[in-house]
Design a protein around this motif. Structure first.
Motif, PDB file in Angstrom:
ATOM      1  N   UNK A 225      73.481  27.003  14.816  1.00 37.19           N
ATOM      2  CA  UNK A 225      72.984  25.888  15.606  1.00 37.19           C
ATOM      3  C   UNK A 225      74.053  25.170  16.392  1.00 37.19           C
ATOM      4  N   UNK A 226      75.285  25.697  16.399  1.00 31.48           N
ATOM      5  CA  UNK A 226      76.392  25.056  17.121  1.00 31.48           C
ATOM      6  C   UNK A 226      76.979  26.042  18.126  1.00 31.48           C
ATOM      7  N   UNK A 227      77.557  25.511  19.183  1.00 35.29           N
ATOM      8  CA  UNK A 227      78.162  26.319  20.241  1.00 35.29           C
ATOM      9  C   UNK A 227      79.487  25.694  20.645  1.00 35.29           C
ATOM     10  N   UNK A 228      80.478  26.550  20.858  1.00 32.57           N
ATOM     11  CA  UNK A 228      81.768  26.105  21.375  1.00 32.57           C
ATOM     12  C   UNK A 228      81.846  26.502  22.840  1.00 32.57           C
ATOM     13  N   UNK A 229      82.068  25.539  23.709  1.00 34.31           N
ATOM     14  CA  UNK A 229      82.214  25.791  25.138  1.00 34.31           C
ATOM     15  C   UNK A 229      83.682  25.589  25.508  1.00 34.31           C
ATOM     16  N   UNK A 230      84.360  26.695  25.828  1.00 32.87           N
ATOM     17  CA  UNK A 230      85.768  26.648  26.230  1.00 32.87           C
ATOM     18  C   UNK A 230      85.849  26.553  27.744  1.00 32.87           C
ATOM     19  N   UNK A 231      86.452  25.505  28.229  1.00 29.62           N
ATOM     20  CA  UNK A 231      86.568  25.260  29.669  1.00 29.62           C
ATOM     21  C   UNK A 231      88.041  25.362  30.065  1.00 29.62           C
ATOM     22  N   UNK A 232      88.357  26.360  30.886  1.00 29.28           N
ATOM     23  CA  UNK A 232      89.718  26.542  31.377  1.00 29.28           C
ATOM     24  C   UNK A 232      89.872  25.833  32.710  1.00 29.28           C
ATOM     25  N   UNK A 233      90.897  25.016  32.812  1.00 25.02           N
ATOM     26  CA  UNK A 233      91.114  24.246  34.040  1.00 25.02           C
ATOM     27  C   UNK A 233      92.354  24.688  34.805  1.00 25.02           C
ATOM     28  N   UNK A 234      93.190  25.527  34.218  1.00 26.46           N
ATOM     29  CA  UNK A 234      94.397  26.034  34.875  1.00 26.46           C
ATOM     30  C   UNK A 234      94.374  27.548  34.801  1.00 26.46           C
ATOM     31  N   UNK A 235      94.594  28.228  35.911  1.00 28.17           N
ATOM     32  CA  UNK A 235      94.570  29.687  35.960  1.00 28.17           C
ATOM     33  C   UNK A 235      95.869  30.235  35.382  1.00 28.17           C
ATOM     34  N   UNK A 236      95.802  30.720  34.142  1.00 30.26           N
ATOM     35  CA  UNK A 236      96.980  31.280  33.480  1.00 30.26           C
ATOM     36  C   UNK A 236      97.019  32.797  33.596  1.00 30.26           C
ATOM     37  N   UNK A 237      96.033  33.399  34.258  1.00 28.47           N
ATOM     38  CA  UNK A 237      95.980  34.857  34.375  1.00 28.47           C
ATOM     39  C   UNK A 237      96.774  35.374  35.565  1.00 28.47           C
ATOM     40  N   UNK A 238      97.082  34.511  36.505  1.00 24.25           N
ATOM     41  CA  UNK A 238      97.706  34.960  37.749  1.00 24.25           C
ATOM     42  C   UNK A 238      99.150  35.372  37.541  1.00 24.25           C
ATOM     43  N   UNK A 239      99.893  34.616  36.754  1.00 24.37           N
ATOM     44  CA  UNK A 239     101.311  34.887  36.562  1.00 24.37           C
ATOM     45  C   UNK A 239     101.525  35.864  35.408  1.00 24.37           C
ATOM     46  N   UNK A 240     102.639  36.618  35.497  1.00 20.21           N
ATOM     47  CA  UNK A 240     102.996  37.529  34.416  1.00 20.21           C
ATOM     48  C   UNK A 240     103.351  36.739  33.164  1.00 20.21           C
ATOM     49  N   UNK A 241     102.946  37.287  32.037  1.00 19.92           N
ATOM     50  CA  UNK A 241     103.241  36.669  30.739  1.00 19.92           C
ATOM     51  C   UNK A 241     104.183  37.606  29.994  1.00 19.92           C
ATOM     52  N   UNK A 242     105.449  37.257  29.928  1.00 17.26           N
ATOM     53  CA  UNK A 242     106.466  38.141  29.364  1.00 17.26           C
ATOM     54  C   UNK A 242     106.268  38.333  27.860  1.00 17.26           C
ATOM     55  N   UNK A 243     106.551  39.540  27.406  1.00 18.96           N
ATOM     56  CA  UNK A 243     106.467  39.826  25.979  1.00 18.96           C
ATOM     57  C   UNK A 243     107.482  38.953  25.239  1.00 18.96           C
ATOM     58  N   UNK A 244     107.087  38.335  24.133  1.00 18.33           N
ATOM     59  CA  UNK A 244     108.003  37.417  23.435  1.00 18.33           C
ATOM     60  C   UNK A 244     109.291  38.114  23.018  1.00 18.33           C
ATOM     61  N   UNK A 245     110.378  37.361  23.024  1.00 18.07           N
ATOM     62  CA  UNK A 245     111.676  37.902  22.617  1.00 18.07           C
ATOM     63  C   UNK A 245     111.823  38.002  21.108  1.00 18.07           C
TER      64      UNK A 245
END
Length: 690
Positions: A225-245
């Motif tokens: 009976x519950x729903x989680x609505x995740x709202x993204x406000x900043x586009x984090x998909x555009x830039x490369x995300x480097x593999x952690x060191x």
């Protein structure tokens, strides 16, 4: 005095911090002893008593001014001013009547106790004032934040009502620590489930005017009976995300990180019992994703990685060559082990690997019965002593749907591994070029491959997200148009946008070196079952293809003597010059007018009696090809409709693949062969069987 002497002097007794401020006790003690010293000195030297009162008044005034500047309470200001004035008054009286009388000493002690008690009380009061001020500030911040959250909640309640025709109640609004969005805990009214809101994800995102690459995604809540609505406000998909060191140890039991969600959370794959399927068209970052997966397996202390890549082994070579070539060393100077435990780039090696995996799994079922009974489980306890085998098969989904006879044999063995060896710790990661019905049509893949990744790269052809993530609504390719971006879903985390880490070649080398001592050894029971095929996997004859970078020169004359029939040898492909074009036309005219060039292999009976055969200039047109071509043509014809791959022809005639492929393509242009394009499984077929 030297620093050493100072240290010795300080260590001979208690160390006093003369820079520290006074507390209630030390402050009162300092005040009373100071007053007594001044009174004694003043009485002995005949100092006028009024001087002490003047100094006390000045001290009271100075502390009052300083207290006002730091905004002390009035009680604190009065206490400090009274302490100065009372101390100065006693000093003045003692100087006039003598400080060494019992009356003087008694009143001084009483004054000291009073000053200490008053200072303690004022200190408590100041602490209480500071705590109250801090609490008031926090309440103000919370009130402002609560107002912002209430505004967000009211906005989305109205939006969902208007677009989805659903009444919801917002129970909480959580702002993401990364500052890239927020989540709303919704309670839909009237028995509405989360999927009713999820199907309007695109419309909700558009109505909220979210930036490109940002979504409003609905997922299940704490109960139905519950729903989680995740709202993204900043586009984090555009830039490369480097593999952690951080190349620290991992475990297949605790999850292997593959990338990050749009809210900055790391998304992990749990592969102890699940297989994985990764799809992505050319240019979507699938190869990089494979390297990210191999990096996680290399860091795991309880995983051995076996890789099958029939496209020249390109997926596994970066994890093998630095070790085989001796380019890296561990911290203690020892040679490193390869980042993967076994690499197969040919059909024959892949068959050996799959047979070994089946043998290991079946033998573990018998040999570890006592261990299973002791642990009271039907899942083999995986650890560094009994590691899990992860089979990474690049474009393995295509193998499962291929019509080639050899690929069908591989597909049969792959499906046996998936179907039979879950409990014994042998799992697979398959990749594919697209999420199509042919790839996802196999029930075994859909049932066992619950960890799924779809790298879209903006490609819409062959990317059916509805089949890839059944029951998950609101997913659209347009939401992830960037390389390395897509959707990932696991049994623990519903399908949603994510960004795969970007891993660079130098990081692969660093991971190989950092994890060399961490790779487990195949347990004795499994190694015995795998047999010589596994034990000799790194033999020189089995790995020669990895380091064979030389090119065979087909134009070289082995004997160095004899007739140089250069026209009969394969010509290198090059743009024709004007002179060559003129010569070609001249030869065509000679052949057409004087019949001097009958085609090679023309039966003698086709030539009319008495007709001159003429000069055969066909070799000058390069139509015969290299001397080994007839042998290859006969072999291809013998294979029938299945045809032969260029690699098989190269092994047959003893030439390199580049030379063989060029000659076979020339034969296709002459009509001697037919090329059947099927990606890495492309073959050449004789026209009689095409």
């Amino acid at each position: 005095m030297s620093s050493t002497a100072t240290a010795k002097t300080q260590s001979s007794g208690p160390v006093l911090d003369w820079a520290a401020g006074h507390g209630p006790v030390t402050g009162a003690l300092s005040a009373t002893t100071g007053a007594f010293a001044i009174a004694t000195t003043g009485a002995a030297t005949g100092m006028p008593p009024g001087w002490a009162l003047t100094v006390g008044a000045a001290g009271a005034l100075g502390h009052t001014v300083m207290g006002l500047r730091v905004r002390n309470a009035g009680r604190t200001l009065a206490t400090r001013a009274a302490s100065w004035l009372i101390g100065a008054g006693w000093t003045t009286w003692a100087m006039a009547h003598g400080p060494l009388t019992w009356a003087a000493l008694g009143t001084l002690a009483t004054i000291g106790v009073g000053i200490g008690a008053a200072a303690r009380a004022s200190a408590f009061y100041e602490e209480a004032r500071e705590e109250e001020a801090t609490a008031a500030e926090q309440r103000q911040i919370a009130q402002e934040l609560s107002a912002e959250r209430r505004a967000i909640a009211a906005e989305w309640v109205e939006r969902i009502q208007r677009i989805c025709s659903i009444s919801v109640k917002v129970l909480a609004v959580e702002m993401w620590p990364t500052g890239t969005g927020y989540s709303l805990d919704l309670e839909p009214q009237g028995g509405v489930t989360y999927d009713r809101i999820a199907q309007h994800s695109v419309a909700l995102s558009a109505d909220a005017k979210l930036p490109h690459g940002c979504t409003a995604a609905a997922t299940p809540g704490i109960h139905q009976g519950r729903t989680i609505l995740d709202v993204t406000t900043v586009n984090v998909l555009k830039e490369d995300c480097r593999y952690p060191d951080d190349y620290g140890p991992l475990s297949v039991l605790s999850g292997l990180p593959w990338g990050v969600r749009t809210n900055g959370e790391i998304v992990s794959a749990y592969l102890r019992e699940q297989c994985a399927l990764v799809v992505g068209p050319t240019g979507s970052g699938k190869t990089n994703m494979v390297h990210t997966i191999l990096a996680g397996f290399a860091r795991a202390q309880d995983v051995l990685t076996w890789v099958i890549d029939l496209n020249a082994g390109s997926a596994g070579l970066p994890w093998v060559l630095p070790a085989l070539n001796g380019e890296l060393e561990t911290a203690d100077g020892k040679p490193v082990r390869p980042g993967v435990d076994w690499l197969a780039a040919s059909y024959e090696e892949a068959v050996l690997m799959l047979d070994a995996a089946l043998a290991v799994g079946l033998h573990r079922k018998r040999a570890y019965q006592d261990l299973l009974a002791k642990a009271n489980t039907d899942l083999l306890p995986i650890s560094s002593k009994i590691p899990q085998i992860m089979l990474v098969i690049d474009e393995g989904a295509e193998i499962l749907v291929s019509t080639d006879r050899q690929m069908k044999q591989l597909a049969k063995k792959i499906l046996e591994v998936i179907r039979m060896l879950r409990a014994m710790g042998v799992r697979t990661v398959l990749t594919a070029l697209g999420a199509t019905g042919s790839v996802l049509g196999n029930l075994m893949i859909r049932r066992e491959g619950k960890v799924r990744v779809a790298l879209t790269g903006g490609e819409t052809e062959g990317m059916d997200l509805g089949k890839m993530f059944p029951g998950r609504r609101g997913l659209r390719v347009e939401q992830a148009p960037y390389k390395g971006a897509g959707f990932m879903g696991t049994p623990e985390s519903p399908a949603a946008l994510f960004k795969a880490w970007r891993i660079l070649p130098n990081q692969i080398r660093d991971i190989i070196a950092a994890t060399s001592d961490r790779h487990p050894r195949l347990d004795d029971v499994s190694a015995k079952a795998a047999g010589a095929a596994y034990a000799r996997r790194w033999d020189a004859d089995r790995t020669a293809w990895m380091q064979d970078l030389t090119t065979v020169d087909d134009n070289a004359d082995d004997s160095g003597e004899g007739l140089n029939l250069s026209a009969l040898r394969e010509h290198e492909a090059a743009p024709a010059s004007p002179e060559d074009e003129m010569l070609r036309r001249f030869r065509e005219e000679i052949d057409a007018q004087f019949a001097t060039a009958p085609e090679p292999r023309t039966p003698d009976e086709d030539t009319a009696p008495g007709q001159a055969s003429g000069l055969n200039l066909s070799a000058l047109r390069g139509e015969q090809g290299p001397g080994w071509l007839p042998t290859a043509l006969e072999a291809i014809k013998a294979t029938g409709a299945e045809g032969m791959k260029p690699s098989a022809v190269a092994e047959l005639v003893g030439k390199d693949r580049k030379t063989v492929r060029a000659a076979l393509q020339a034969a296709v242009e002459r009509g001697q062969l037919v090329y059947r394009d099927n990606g890495p499984h492309s073959v050449y077929v004789h026209p009689d069987h095409a």
